[in-house]
Design an enzyme around this catalytic site. Structure first.
Site, PDB file in Angstrom:
ATOM      1  N   ARG A   1       4.414  48.705   4.927  1.00  0.00           N
ATOM      2  CA  ARG A   1       4.504  49.498   6.164  1.00  0.00           C
ATOM      3  C   ARG A   1       3.546  49.016   7.250  1.00  0.00           C
ATOM      4  O   ARG A   1       3.648  49.430   8.400  1.00  0.00           O
ATOM      5  CB  ARG A   1       4.221  50.974   5.860  1.00  0.00           C
ATOM      6  CG  ARG A   1       5.317  51.641   5.063  1.00  0.00           C
ATOM      7  CD  ARG A   1       4.874  53.005   4.604  1.00  0.00           C
ATOM      8  NE  ARG A   1       3.681  52.897   3.769  1.00  0.00           N
ATOM      9  CZ  ARG A   1       3.080  53.933   3.181  1.00  0.00           C
ATOM     10  NH1 ARG A   1       3.566  55.138   3.332  1.00  0.00           N
ATOM     11  NH2 ARG A   1       2.015  53.747   2.443  1.00  0.00           N
TER      12      ARG A   1
ATOM     13  N   LYS B   1       5.781  47.849 -14.252  1.00  0.00           N
ATOM     14  CA  LYS B   1       5.423  49.026 -15.039  1.00  0.00           C
ATOM     15  C   LYS B   1       4.426  49.886 -14.242  1.00  0.00           C
ATOM     16  O   LYS B   1       3.806  49.361 -13.314  1.00  0.00           O
ATOM     17  CB  LYS B   1       4.800  48.596 -16.358  1.00  0.00           C
ATOM     18  CG  LYS B   1       3.428  47.916 -16.165  1.00  0.00           C
ATOM     19  CD  LYS B   1       2.475  48.184 -17.264  1.00  0.00           C
ATOM     20  CE  LYS B   1       1.063  48.077 -16.789  1.00  0.00           C
ATOM     21  NZ  LYS B   1       0.025  48.256 -17.728  1.00  0.00           N
TER      22      LYS B   1
ATOM     23  N   HIS C   1       4.060  41.731 -18.706  1.00  0.00           N
ATOM     24  CA  HIS C   1       3.492  40.388 -18.516  1.00  0.00           C
ATOM     25  C   HIS C   1       2.889  39.829 -19.808  1.00  0.00           C
ATOM     26  O   HIS C   1       2.676  38.623 -19.905  1.00  0.00           O
ATOM     27  CB  HIS C   1       2.501  40.358 -17.351  1.00  0.00           C
ATOM     28  CG  HIS C   1       1.223  41.073 -17.596  1.00  0.00           C
ATOM     29  ND1 HIS C   1       1.043  42.401 -17.327  1.00  0.00           N
ATOM     30  CD2 HIS C   1       0.052  40.635 -18.103  1.00  0.00           C
ATOM     31  CE1 HIS C   1      -0.175  42.756 -17.642  1.00  0.00           C
ATOM     32  NE2 HIS C   1      -0.805  41.706 -18.130  1.00  0.00           N
TER      33      HIS C   1
ATOM     34  N   LYS D   1       2.805  35.483 -21.736  1.00  0.00           N
ATOM     35  CA  LYS D   1       1.622  34.720 -22.154  1.00  0.00           C
ATOM     36  C   LYS D   1       2.025  33.637 -23.149  1.00  0.00           C
ATOM     37  O   LYS D   1       2.829  33.871 -24.055  1.00  0.00           O
ATOM     38  CB  LYS D   1       0.581  35.661 -22.778  1.00  0.00           C
ATOM     39  CG  LYS D   1      -0.061  36.584 -21.738  1.00  0.00           C
ATOM     40  CD  LYS D   1      -1.105  37.487 -22.357  1.00  0.00           C
ATOM     41  CE  LYS D   1      -1.681  38.454 -21.334  1.00  0.00           C
ATOM     42  NZ  LYS D   1      -2.690  37.878 -20.445  1.00  0.00           N
TER      43      LYS D   1
ATOM     44  N   GLU E   1     -10.371  45.961 -23.202  1.00  0.00           N
ATOM     45  CA  GLU E   1     -10.904  45.573 -21.884  1.00  0.00           C
ATOM     46  C   GLU E   1     -12.371  45.956 -21.809  1.00  0.00           C
ATOM     47  O   GLU E   1     -12.768  46.982 -22.366  1.00  0.00           O
ATOM     48  CB  GLU E   1     -10.162  46.315 -20.778  1.00  0.00           C
ATOM     49  CG  GLU E   1      -8.694  45.992 -20.678  1.00  0.00           C
ATOM     50  CD  GLU E   1      -8.016  46.836 -19.605  1.00  0.00           C
ATOM     51  OE1 GLU E   1      -7.819  46.313 -18.508  1.00  0.00           O
ATOM     52  OE2 GLU E   1      -7.718  48.005 -19.861  1.00  0.00           O
TER      53      GLU E   1
ATOM     54  N   HIS F   1       2.954  47.201 -23.594  1.00  0.00           N
ATOM     55  CA  HIS F   1       2.432  45.922 -24.085  1.00  0.00           C
ATOM     56  C   HIS F   1       2.271  45.888 -25.605  1.00  0.00           C
ATOM     57  O   HIS F   1       2.702  44.946 -26.268  1.00  0.00           O
ATOM     58  CB  HIS F   1       1.081  45.610 -23.449  1.00  0.00           C
ATOM     59  CG  HIS F   1       1.094  45.626 -21.957  1.00  0.00           C
ATOM     60  ND1 HIS F   1       2.091  45.039 -21.220  1.00  0.00           N
ATOM     61  CD2 HIS F   1       0.242  46.155 -21.057  1.00  0.00           C
ATOM     62  CE1 HIS F   1       1.842  45.209 -19.927  1.00  0.00           C
ATOM     63  NE2 HIS F   1       0.729  45.889 -19.810  1.00  0.00           N
TER      64      HIS F   1
ATOM     65  N   LYS G   1     -10.557  50.880 -22.802  1.00  0.00           N
ATOM     66  CA  LYS G   1     -11.376  50.413 -21.688  1.00  0.00           C
ATOM     67  C   LYS G   1     -12.838  50.539 -22.086  1.00  0.00           C
ATOM     68  O   LYS G   1     -13.175  51.317 -22.972  1.00  0.00           O
ATOM     69  CB  LYS G   1     -11.101  51.262 -20.443  1.00  0.00           C
ATOM     70  CG  LYS G   1      -9.740  50.975 -19.842  1.00  0.00           C
ATOM     71  CD  LYS G   1      -9.670  51.408 -18.406  1.00  0.00           C
ATOM     72  CE  LYS G   1      -8.375  50.964 -17.753  1.00  0.00           C
ATOM     73  NZ  LYS G   1      -8.329  49.541 -17.414  1.00  0.00           N
TER      74      LYS G   1
HETATM   75  P1  NAP Z   1      -1.217  49.110  -4.323  1.00  0.00           P
HETATM   76  O1  NAP Z   1      -2.360  48.166  -4.207  1.00  0.00           O
HETATM   77  O2  NAP Z   1      -1.443  50.560  -4.075  1.00  0.00           O
HETATM   78  O3  NAP Z   1      -0.078  48.584  -3.337  1.00  0.00           O
HETATM   79  C1  NAP Z   1       1.068  49.329  -3.045  1.00  0.00           C
HETATM   80  C2  NAP Z   1       1.930  48.529  -2.070  1.00  0.00           C
HETATM   81  O4  NAP Z   1       3.096  49.291  -1.772  1.00  0.00           O
HETATM   82  C3  NAP Z   1       1.235  48.219  -0.764  1.00  0.00           C
HETATM   83  O5  NAP Z   1       1.662  46.958  -0.306  1.00  0.00           O
HETATM   84  C4  NAP Z   1       1.767  49.326   0.149  1.00  0.00           C
HETATM   85  O6  NAP Z   1       1.669  48.905   1.475  1.00  0.00           O
HETATM   86  C5  NAP Z   1       3.199  49.410  -0.339  1.00  0.00           C
HETATM   87  N1  NAP Z   1       3.818  50.701  -0.018  1.00  0.00           N
HETATM   88  C6  NAP Z   1       3.361  51.935  -0.328  1.00  0.00           C
HETATM   89  N2  NAP Z   1       4.198  52.874   0.141  1.00  0.00           N
HETATM   90  C7  NAP Z   1       5.214  52.211   0.758  1.00  0.00           C
HETATM   91  C8  NAP Z   1       6.369  52.619   1.443  1.00  0.00           C
HETATM   92  N3  NAP Z   1       6.695  53.912   1.618  1.00  0.00           N
HETATM   93  N4  NAP Z   1       7.190  51.672   1.938  1.00  0.00           N
HETATM   94  C9  NAP Z   1       6.903  50.356   1.792  1.00  0.00           C
HETATM   95  N5  NAP Z   1       5.814  49.904   1.147  1.00  0.00           N
HETATM   96  C10 NAP Z   1       4.967  50.823   0.643  1.00  0.00           C
HETATM   97  O7  NAP Z   1      -0.530  49.005  -5.769  1.00  0.00           O
HETATM   98  P2  NAP Z   1      -0.595  47.780  -6.791  1.00  0.00           P
HETATM   99  O8  NAP Z   1      -1.838  47.885  -7.580  1.00  0.00           O
HETATM  100  O9  NAP Z   1      -0.286  46.513  -6.082  1.00  0.00           O
HETATM  101  O10 NAP Z   1       0.590  48.158  -7.790  1.00  0.00           O
HETATM  102  C11 NAP Z   1       1.960  48.026  -7.450  1.00  0.00           C
HETATM  103  C12 NAP Z   1       2.795  48.400  -8.667  1.00  0.00           C
HETATM  104  O11 NAP Z   1       2.510  47.494  -9.714  1.00  0.00           O
HETATM  105  C13 NAP Z   1       2.496  49.797  -9.214  1.00  0.00           C
HETATM  106  O12 NAP Z   1       3.657  50.338  -9.758  1.00  0.00           O
HETATM  107  C14 NAP Z   1       1.492  49.515 -10.324  1.00  0.00           C
HETATM  108  O13 NAP Z   1       1.496  50.510 -11.299  1.00  0.00           O
HETATM  109  C15 NAP Z   1       2.035  48.200 -10.852  1.00  0.00           C
HETATM  110  N6  NAP Z   1       1.037  47.370 -11.529  1.00  0.00           N
HETATM  111  C16 NAP Z   1      -0.106  47.019 -10.887  1.00  0.00           C
HETATM  112  C17 NAP Z   1      -1.025  46.216 -11.545  1.00  0.00           C
HETATM  113  C18 NAP Z   1      -2.284  45.777 -10.867  1.00  0.00           C
HETATM  114  O14 NAP Z   1      -3.064  45.076 -11.523  1.00  0.00           O
HETATM  115  N7  NAP Z   1      -2.528  46.119  -9.613  1.00  0.00           N
HETATM  116  C19 NAP Z   1      -0.789  45.787 -12.854  1.00  0.00           C
HETATM  117  C20 NAP Z   1       0.402  46.141 -13.468  1.00  0.00           C
HETATM  118  C21 NAP Z   1       1.308  46.939 -12.798  1.00  0.00           C
HETATM  119  P3  NAP Z   1       1.617  49.974   2.714  1.00  0.00           P
HETATM  120  O15 NAP Z   1       0.811  51.142   2.262  1.00  0.00           O
HETATM  121  O16 NAP Z   1       1.018  49.189   3.826  1.00  0.00           O
HETATM  122  O17 NAP Z   1       3.031  50.311   2.997  1.00  0.00           O
END
Ligand code: NAP
Length: 486
Positions: free
Chosen positions: A47, A145, A175, A179, A213, A237, A337
């Site tokens: 956004r 996930k 993921h 591995k 972790e 996992h 953790k």
């Molecule tokens: P994050 O840092 O909170 O990022 C969320 C993203 O979604 C941002 O780019 C945000 O940008 C966008 N977003 C939020 N609301 C939106 C909307 N209404 N329209 C369009 N874009 C929107 O989350 P993340 O850690 O990257 O995780 C993303 C997903 O991957 C989640 O489901 C999480 O559970 C999963 N995941 C994450 C990790 C990790 O290590 N981070 C690992 C495994 C799985 P804006 O707010 O600018 O729109």
């Protein structure tokens, strides 16, 4: 790549943590290795009010942080030329027009939509993509996930996404399956005749799967407190790793042949009855302690955590598989953790010899075992007894080390690199099918319900240890110990 057809990889959540930390660095590495077709474009979606140049700048700053010494300016300059940005609010269908315009410029292109956002947005994104005419019969969607909070919510997400994408178009990422050592386990098991006769109850005493972790909840306390270790790690996992260890040889490496066998294992897991939760599961929550020599706060003191939270940061389970091959062999699963070490490993403990002609007592130190390590290093060790050089028949434990880094000098792909390549090639083998995911939820739910019903708090453990004492007791009831305690 084996196709020159233009491909557009659209990352919803293109400014988020996962995209910056894993997805874009993985794509950069694939680009540097010449694995991305020249016409591949990467469209970041979020956004934020950015244009292509602003997005490239933002990604560049983060890439330098996460790629470290792998960031090379000359490669970066050619990589960023692939990057575009589309400003879209997933909840507002009208905002998809800019993205539609970008994608429609290549009507013959293959489209991959990577949903790296909260799963609560998956339905809206799919619906609006369809309404904008962006989903073709061969488009693919990648789902991150956690897919749901329980069976019902996971079904709801799958139903909603499944309305617009066929099961053959849906790539559910786990993921751990990307591995190298996990795929090597498949190679060792099914590419060699050596292990198969031993891979069964007659020769295997127990299996231990640990994903530990050292970090706490970091900046994701709010997210973690709603999820906990069971939903974050075990349901996906650890159960996937268990399937890879336990599954029968599939007829081929074809995606459904492999996934059918994994599903059979998930369905054969002995369910947890009300009495089993106390005897076959342990849940813990870390208290203040030390990590890497530094004092660290307890879970309840972390930002974003409810002061009376009962969310588990540690789980240990005794799983049993009701099949001829595995009846009576405990599979111990453990994750947490703020553990002592960062380690992800699978330990196959074999039975002792039926009679020792060398007078060696049948102890766990002398048993054969295979240790498949995914972290911190990627290795497979076989623990054997061998004669110590000298004039007496003195046996000592030795380790045969399959050091893949040494054996194969080519660069090894990180999990996300491998899985992104598979998505782009259309290979579903390492992705989780809907029925697998639901079978995993079906097994996990009674444990979560049993914990809730017990009214007990998670058992405390000091940060920087291997979890609550009850975790060791879980194994000692079977006369066994965790690998690091042997
Ligand atoms: P994050 O840092 O909170 O990022 C969320 C993203 O979604 C941002 O780019 C945000 O940008 C966008 N977003 C939020 N609301 C939106 C909307 N209404 N329209 C369009 N874009 C929107 O989350 P993340 O850690 O990257 O995780 C993303 C997903 O991957 C989640 O489901 C999480 O559970 C999963 N995941 C994450 C990790 C990790 O290590 N981070 C690992 C495994 C799985 P804006 O707010 O600018 O729109």
């Amino acid at each position: 790549m084996n196709t020159q057809r233009p491909l557009d990889l659209v990352i919803f959540g293109g400014t988020g943590d996962l995209a910056m930390r894993k997805l874009l660095p993985a794509l950069y590495h694939l680009h540097c290795d010449g694995l991305l077709a020249a016409a591949t474009r990467i469209v970041g979606v979020a956004r934020d009010d950015l244009d292509d140049a602003g997005y490239r700048e933002l990604v560049c700053v983060q890439a330098q942080r996460f790629l470290g010494k792998d960031f090379r300016r000359s490669d970066w300059n050619t990589f960023v030329a692939r990057l575009l940005y589309a400003r879209v609010d997933a909840l507002d269908g009208t905002s998809f027009s800019g993205l539609a315009e970008q994608l429609s410029a290549r009507p013959d292109g293959q489209r991959v939509f990577y949903l790296s956002t909260a799963p609560s947005l998956f339905a809206a994104i799919s619906r609006h993509l369809e309404a904008a005419g962006l989903i073709a019969a061969d488009s693919r969607v990648v789902l991150e996930k956690p897919l749901g909070h329980d069976l019902a919510s996971s079904r709801a997400i799958n139903d909603e996404v499944g309305h617009y994408f066929g099961e053959g178009q849906i790539y559910r990422i786990d993921h751990y399956l990307g591995k190298e050592p996990v795929q090597n386990l498949l190679a060792l098991r099914f590419g060699n005749a050596l292990f198969e006769p031993l891979w069964r109850r007659e020769w295997v005493r127990d299996v231990q799967i640990t994903v530990a972790e050292q970090v706490g909840v970091e900046a994701r306390g709010d997210f973690y407190d709603r999820v906990g270790a069971m939903r974050d790690m075990v349901q996906n996992h650890l159960l996937q790793l268990l399937c890879i260890v336990a599954m029968e040889p599939p007829a081929s490496i074809n995606p459904d042949a492999v996934r059918d066998e994994k599903l059979k294992i998930l369905r054969a897991l002995r369910p947890f009855g009300p009495g089993d939760v106390a005897s076959r599961s342990v849940r813990g929550q870390y208290r203040a302690g030390a990590s890497g020599g530094q004092p660290v706060p307890g879970y309840l003191e972390e930002a974003g955590i409810a002061p009376d939270s009962r969310t588990e940061t540690f789980v240990a389970l005794k799983a049993e598989i009701n099949t001829w091959r595995w009846a009576g062999v405990p599979f111990f699963l453990r994750t947490g953790k703020r553990m002592q070490d960062k380690v992800a490993e699978i330990v196959i403990n074999f039975r002792s010899v039926p009679h020792s002609i060398f007078g060696i007592p049948a102890s766990p130190q002398h048993a054969n075992r295979m240790v498949i390590r995914m972290q911190p290093e990627e290795t497979v060790d076989l623990h054997l007894l061998a004669k110590q050089p000298g004039d007496v028949m003195h046996l000592q434990p030795v380790q045969l080390n399959l050091d893949f880094a040494e054996a194969f000098r080519s660069r090894r792909l990180e999990a996300y690199e491998r899985l992104l390549m598979d998505v782009m090639r259309g290979n579903l083998t390492l992705f989780v099918r809907r029925d697998e995911q639901e079978a995993a939820w079906r097994w996990v739910e009674p444990i979560l319900a049993g914990w809730d019903a017990s009214g007990e708090r998670p058992k405390p453990y000091t940060a920087g240890t291997w979890g609550p004492a009850a975790s060791s007791a879980l194994l000692s009831r079977d006369g066994l110990s965790w690998y690091e305690e042997i």
